[in-house]
Design an enzyme around this catalytic site. Structure first.
Site, PDB file in Angstrom:
ATOM      1  N   CYS A 234      -5.541   0.254   5.714  1.00 25.41           N
ATOM      2  CA  CYS A 234      -6.055  -1.114   5.873  1.00 25.41           C
ATOM      3  C   CYS A 234      -5.485  -1.721   7.156  1.00 25.41           C
ATOM      4  O   CYS A 234      -4.613  -1.142   7.816  1.00 25.41           O
ATOM      5  CB  CYS A 234      -5.690  -1.950   4.653  1.00 25.41           C
ATOM      6  SG  CYS A 234      -3.953  -2.451   4.571  1.00 25.41           S
TER       7      CYS A 234
ATOM      8  N   CYS B 191      -1.636  -2.206   7.227  1.00 27.75           N
ATOM      9  CA  CYS B 191      -0.907  -0.950   7.398  1.00 27.75           C
ATOM     10  C   CYS B 191      -1.039  -0.421   8.818  1.00 27.75           C
ATOM     11  O   CYS B 191      -0.085   0.144   9.352  1.00 27.75           O
ATOM     12  CB  CYS B 191      -1.407   0.087   6.399  1.00 27.75           C
ATOM     13  SG  CYS B 191      -0.861  -0.238   4.713  1.00 27.75           S
TER      14      CYS B 191
ATOM     15  N   CYS C 163       0.847  -1.193   0.000  1.00 28.12           N
ATOM     16  CA  CYS C 163       0.000   0.000   0.000  1.00 28.12           C
ATOM     17  C   CYS C 163       0.885   1.247   0.000  1.00 28.12           C
ATOM     18  O   CYS C 163       2.067   1.192   0.341  1.00 28.12           O
ATOM     19  CB  CYS C 163      -0.869   0.032   1.255  1.00 28.12           C
ATOM     20  SG  CYS C 163      -2.048  -1.320   1.388  1.00 28.12           S
TER      21      CYS C 163
ATOM     22  N   ARG D 265     -11.279  10.175  -4.895  1.00 26.88           N
ATOM     23  CA  ARG D 265     -11.921   9.390  -3.831  1.00 26.88           C
ATOM     24  C   ARG D 265     -11.712   9.980  -2.451  1.00 26.88           C
ATOM     25  O   ARG D 265     -12.304   9.518  -1.483  1.00 26.88           O
ATOM     26  CB  ARG D 265     -11.416   7.946  -3.868  1.00 26.88           C
ATOM     27  CG  ARG D 265     -12.013   7.147  -5.029  1.00 26.88           C
ATOM     28  CD  ARG D 265     -11.537   5.707  -5.004  1.00 26.88           C
ATOM     29  NE  ARG D 265     -10.135   5.602  -5.371  1.00 26.88           N
ATOM     30  CZ  ARG D 265      -9.295   4.688  -4.863  1.00 26.88           C
ATOM     31  NH1 ARG D 265      -9.729   3.830  -3.969  1.00 26.88           N
ATOM     32  NH2 ARG D 265      -8.038   4.658  -5.252  1.00 26.88           N
TER      33      ARG D 265
ATOM     34  N   GLU E 151       0.994   3.603   2.091  1.00 25.71           N
ATOM     35  CA  GLU E 151       1.544   3.895   3.418  1.00 25.71           C
ATOM     36  C   GLU E 151       2.861   3.150   3.633  1.00 25.71           C
ATOM     37  O   GLU E 151       3.783   3.667   4.253  1.00 25.71           O
ATOM     38  CB  GLU E 151       0.556   3.497   4.521  1.00 25.71           C
ATOM     39  CG  GLU E 151      -0.723   4.320   4.539  1.00 25.71           C
ATOM     40  CD  GLU E 151      -1.855   3.680   3.737  1.00 25.71           C
ATOM     41  OE1 GLU E 151      -1.584   3.011   2.711  1.00 25.71           O
ATOM     42  OE2 GLU E 151      -3.015   3.849   4.150  1.00 25.71           O
TER      43      GLU E 151
ATOM     44  N   TYR F 248      -1.551  -5.744  19.225  1.00 28.39           N
ATOM     45  CA  TYR F 248      -0.375  -6.599  19.338  1.00 28.39           C
ATOM     46  C   TYR F 248       0.825  -5.718  19.014  1.00 28.39           C
ATOM     47  O   TYR F 248       0.886  -5.126  17.934  1.00 28.39           O
ATOM     48  CB  TYR F 248      -0.456  -7.755  18.340  1.00 28.39           C
ATOM     49  CG  TYR F 248       0.808  -8.573  18.261  1.00 28.39           C
ATOM     50  CD1 TYR F 248       1.034  -9.604  19.172  1.00 28.39           C
ATOM     51  CD2 TYR F 248       1.775  -8.311  17.303  1.00 28.39           C
ATOM     52  CE1 TYR F 248       2.181 -10.352  19.113  1.00 28.39           C
ATOM     53  CE2 TYR F 248       2.945  -9.062  17.243  1.00 28.39           C
ATOM     54  CZ  TYR F 248       3.144 -10.081  18.151  1.00 28.39           C
ATOM     55  OH  TYR F 248       4.294 -10.813  18.093  1.00 28.39           O
TER      56      TYR F 248
ATOM     57  N   TRP G 181       4.586  -5.844  18.307  1.00 25.62           N
ATOM     58  CA  TRP G 181       5.591  -6.834  17.931  1.00 25.62           C
ATOM     59  C   TRP G 181       6.805  -6.800  18.846  1.00 25.62           C
ATOM     60  O   TRP G 181       7.276  -7.840  19.313  1.00 25.62           O
ATOM     61  CB  TRP G 181       5.998  -6.594  16.474  1.00 25.62           C
ATOM     62  CG  TRP G 181       6.980  -7.592  15.959  1.00 25.62           C
ATOM     63  CD1 TRP G 181       6.702  -8.850  15.474  1.00 25.62           C
ATOM     64  CD2 TRP G 181       8.390  -7.433  15.859  1.00 25.62           C
ATOM     65  NE1 TRP G 181       7.857  -9.464  15.091  1.00 25.62           N
ATOM     66  CE2 TRP G 181       8.914  -8.632  15.320  1.00 25.62           C
ATOM     67  CE3 TRP G 181       9.259  -6.396  16.182  1.00 25.62           C
ATOM     68  CZ2 TRP G 181      10.266  -8.807  15.093  1.00 25.62           C
ATOM     69  CZ3 TRP G 181      10.622  -6.582  15.959  1.00 25.62           C
ATOM     70  CH2 TRP G 181      11.104  -7.774  15.422  1.00 25.62           C
TER      71      TRP G 181
HETATM   72 ZN   LIG Z   1      -2.651  -0.901   3.584  1.00 29.99          ZN
END
Ligand SMILES: [Zn+2]
Length: 137
Positions: free
Chosen positions: A90, A93, A56, A84, A58, A127, A129
């Site tokens: 998402c 990301c 993506c 848009r 990002e 979460y 990491w």
């Molecule tokens: Zn994304």
């Protein structure tokens, strides 16, 4: 959730919209992202679509920023091609952005309802990491 009200960086939205309008092309590049570095600089990128899971905008932005010596982002926004407008990140990301920039602000919402939220508000009960690596203290 500790949602705070942050001012909307309209210049950043305009930077992403400009790239979406002028650089997105065909099916490969349909999204633009703009990030505000902590020093004030703006970095932009577009997505690199591929059926195997191309990144993506990002995620491309994270690498593009590093290539310019920018390793900390304050705010990020993504804008879609064909007018848009602002598109929220998402799920993948959100996780990546949280791990790279835990204090990141993200511009979301549509039209005159755009607003700035914390990445942690977009990914509650996250979460993290780094907290689960064997050498974590
Ligand atoms: Zn994304």
């Amino acid at each position: 959730m500790t949602t705070q009200i942050h001012h909307v960086d309209h210049e950043l939205v305009q930077a992403a919209a400009h790239v979406a309008r002028t650089r997105c092309r065909g099916d490969n590049h349909t999204m633009a992202a703009a990030g505000r570095a902590q020093g004030g600089r703006i970095v932009t990128a577009v997505n690199a679509y591929h059926f195997t899971g191309g990144p993506c905008a990002e995620l491309v932005l994270i690498g593009a920023a590093a290539a310019q010596g920018v390793y900390e982002l304050d705010t990020i926004v993504a804008v879609g091609d064909r007018d848009r407008g602002v598109v929220p990140p998402c799920g993948r990301c959100r996780q990546v952005l949280l791990d790279y920039f835990p204090a990141l602000k993200v511009i979301v919402g549509e039209g005159d309802r755009v607003r700035t939220v914390l990445i942690t508000d977009l990914l509650p009960e996250s979460y993290v990491w780094a907290d689960h690596q064997l050498d974590a203290e």
